[in-house]
Design a protein around this motif. Structure first.
Motif, mmCIF file in Angstrom:
data_model
loop_
_atom_site.group_PDB
_atom_site.id
_atom_site.type_symbol
_atom_site.label_atom_id
_atom_site.label_comp_id
_atom_site.label_asym_id
_atom_site.label_seq_id
_atom_site.Cartn_x
_atom_site.Cartn_y
_atom_site.Cartn_z
ATOM 1 N N ALA A 34 0.704 -0.859 -0.095
ATOM 2 C CA ALA A 34 0.201 -0.053 0.186
ATOM 3 C C ALA A 34 1.364 0.841 -0.095
ATOM 4 C CB ALA A 34 -0.790 0.046 1.164
ATOM 5 N N VAL A 35 0.219 2.917 -0.001
ATOM 6 C CA VAL A 35 0.882 4.188 -0.172
ATOM 7 C C VAL A 35 2.274 4.109 -0.948
ATOM 8 C CG1 VAL A 35 -0.794 4.516 1.079
ATOM 9 C CG2 VAL A 35 1.100 3.449 2.157
ATOM 10 N N PRO A 36 2.567 3.452 -1.869
ATOM 11 C CA PRO A 36 3.932 3.831 -2.551
ATOM 12 C C PRO A 36 3.756 5.078 -2.442
ATOM 13 C CG PRO A 36 2.555 2.402 -4.585
ATOM 14 C CD PRO A 36 2.221 2.647 -3.131
ATOM 15 N N THR A 37 6.254 6.078 -2.011
ATOM 16 C CA THR A 37 5.595 7.239 -2.309
ATOM 17 C C THR A 37 7.194 7.138 -2.941
ATOM 18 O OG1 THR A 37 3.970 7.619 -0.518
ATOM 19 C CG2 THR A 37 5.001 9.370 -1.298
ATOM 20 N N LEU A 38 7.063 8.198 -3.649
ATOM 21 C CA LEU A 38 7.784 8.846 -4.657
ATOM 22 C C LEU A 38 8.509 10.084 -4.017
ATOM 23 C CD1 LEU A 38 7.625 6.910 -8.739
ATOM 24 C CD2 LEU A 38 9.338 6.167 -6.937
ATOM 25 N N THR A 39 10.061 9.919 -4.263
ATOM 26 C CA THR A 39 11.234 11.115 -3.861
ATOM 27 C C THR A 39 11.746 11.482 -4.303
ATOM 28 O OG1 THR A 39 11.221 13.623 -1.984
ATOM 29 C CG2 THR A 39 11.259 10.795 -1.282
ATOM 30 N N GLN A 40 13.038 12.219 -3.974
ATOM 31 C CA GLN A 40 14.523 12.078 -4.738
ATOM 32 C C GLN A 40 15.086 13.017 -3.474
ATOM 33 O OE1 GLN A 40 14.626 14.827 -8.261
ATOM 34 N NE2 GLN A 40 15.634 13.424 -8.890
ATOM 35 N N THR A 41 15.906 11.740 -3.031
ATOM 36 C CA THR A 41 16.714 12.302 -1.884
ATOM 37 C C THR A 41 17.866 13.543 -2.061
ATOM 38 O OG1 THR A 41 18.986 11.627 -3.220
ATOM 39 C CG2 THR A 41 17.431 9.783 -1.697
ATOM 40 N N PRO A 42 18.339 14.152 -1.402
ATOM 41 C CA PRO A 42 19.480 15.695 -1.913
ATOM 42 C C PRO A 42 20.673 14.883 -3.242
ATOM 43 C CG PRO A 42 19.101 15.254 0.415
ATOM 44 C CD PRO A 42 18.404 14.132 0.032
#
Length: 426
Positions: A34-42
């Motif tokens: 459930a709730v896969p979420t994508l973001t980018q690291t510094p």
């Protein structure tokens, strides 16, 4: 679009406009994703976070990073696990990166599964102690049912920190002062321009059924301060969206409830959440509804402004998922009646709206994912479809160079959703 042509168009346009890459990372047919979420690291790496529920109803909160733009991922790491960890799309767990190099995870946790409540002023400093407490993934026993059956509705919003790149995490603690039997949820969290963390959420109004207010807490030196009530009465089951613009101002987009008018309101703080402007209506939908839509806004930076998307069932204006600039200019409306669960992602080159839509395949309704991109001048692309996204739900997206990564749940016949990532060319 007529439903009879839905999947024919999906196949044709999808093959012409997507990279055709579909990957099921960390597949496990015994678990519910459930709730896969994508973001980018510094560092510019892709980070994917998600939850998995095992056969004992313990929910595991994981993340994994990718150095090749989401093509492959390193070994997954566990942040926390408990039977009462929230997995709803309406209160999606978040992983944030502070300017001091630490990571902060924010998520919902039922009172009966949460650690011993502590006042907000006694919270551990975010970014300290990760190396001393070890891997904080204790798995409490399944809770006893609430009186009369069922599960208790009270919930906390908690945070956990890591100073070693996510190898170890502190035990989760509430971001707010706690009170038994109170539901806090439908939250969003972000890192402010001053490097601290802000969390906005809805909380029960004591003595009133089905009534919640909008609150905000911010950290200072890693310690979360007292709750601020930003609005005394709002739509009670719709999450909000937080956005820090290019000038460092904090924007709060949320669904209001003024005599059942469910339009989107907007608050701005130019002092890192200490004070806020008076609320203003972002766009006049004039949607009257005697009930909660269970659908909140999504927002992203857009040049010197912002894009905000949300669903409106208005009969006065065009119903559907609308995309509006931060100044209230409407750019586009997805007017398909089954379109829902939208997500905005952005980069300096383009912003992208991804959403879920239902069509007929034979006699069986099925869902697929669609998207539109928006250039900096406001021009929007035609609707395109994510290839092989049949039975997809709850998408999120991340723009990486000239492509869009889309992570989503996949509905399976056994009711245990899987997880996939697709790549779409801009």
């Amino acid at each position: 679009m007529k439903k009879t042509a839905f999947f024919a168009t999906l196949l044709l346009v999808g093959l012409l406009n997507t990279a055709g890459t579909v990957r099921p990372p960390f597949a496990d047919d015994t678990r519910t994703f459930a709730v896969p979420t994508l973001t980018q690291t510094p560092k510019g790496e892709v980070l994917l976070s998600w939850t998995e529920k095992d056969a004992q109803d313990v929910v595991h909160f994981y993340f994994a990073t990718s150095k090749d733009k989401g093509q492959t991922f390193a070994e997954k790491r566990e942040i926390f696990a408990a039977p009462g960890l929230a997995t709803s799309r309406l209160m999606r767990p978040k992983v944030l990166f502070k300017k001091d190099g630490s990571m902060v995870a924010v998520f919902g946790l039922r009172d009966d599964a949460a650690p011993t409540p502590q006042p907000a002023t006694a919270n551990e400093h975010a970014g300290h102690g990760a190396g001393h407490e070890g891997h904080a993934t204790a798995k409490p026993a399944a809770p006893a049912p609430a009186p009369g059956g069922g599960r208790p509705r009270s919930q906390q919003i908690v945070f956990s920190t890591s100073r070693d790149g996510g190898q170890t995490w502190t035990a989760p603690k509430p971001v707010h002062a706690t009170k038994p039997g109170v539901m806090r949820g439908f939250f969003d969290a972000t890192v402010l321009a001053n490097g601290e963390v802000a969390v906005a959420y809805l909380a029960d109004i004591e003595g009133k059924a089905h009534a919640r207010d909008l609150r905000l807490v911010t950290s200072k030196g890693g310690v979360f301060g007292p709750e601020k009530i930003l609005e005394p009465f709002v739509c009670d089951c719709c999450p909000m969206s937080l956005l820090v613009d290019d000038r460092g101002a904090l924007h709060v987009y949320y669904r209001e409830n003024k005599e059942n008018l469910r339009d989107l309101d907007h608050l701005v703080s130019t002092d890192h959440g200490a004070t806020f402007s008076a609320p203003t209506r972002l766009y006049a939908d004039n949607w009257q509804l005697n009930g909660c839509p269970h659908s909140g806004p999504t927002s992203v930076r857009y040049g010197n402004s912002a894009l905000v998307a949300w669903y409106s069932g208005t009969t006065v204006n065009q119903p559907g998922i609308r995309v509006v600039t931060g100044e209230g200019k409407r750019l586009f409306v997805v007017d398909e009646p089954t379109a829902k669960n939208s997500w905005l992602a952005g980069s300096p080159k383009a912003a992208v709206l991804v959403w879920e839509q239902t069509g007929e395949k034979g006699e069986t309704p099925a869902t697929a994912l669609a998207l539109r991109s928006f250039a900096p001048n406001g021009n929007a692309s035609e609707t395109r479809w994510v290839e092989s996204s049949e039975n997809a739900t709850n998408p999120t997206a991340l723009v990486v160079d000239d492509q869009v990564l889309v992570a989503y749940e996949v509905k399976r016949p056994d009711k245990k959703n899987g997880m996939r990532i697709s790549t779409v060319k801009l």
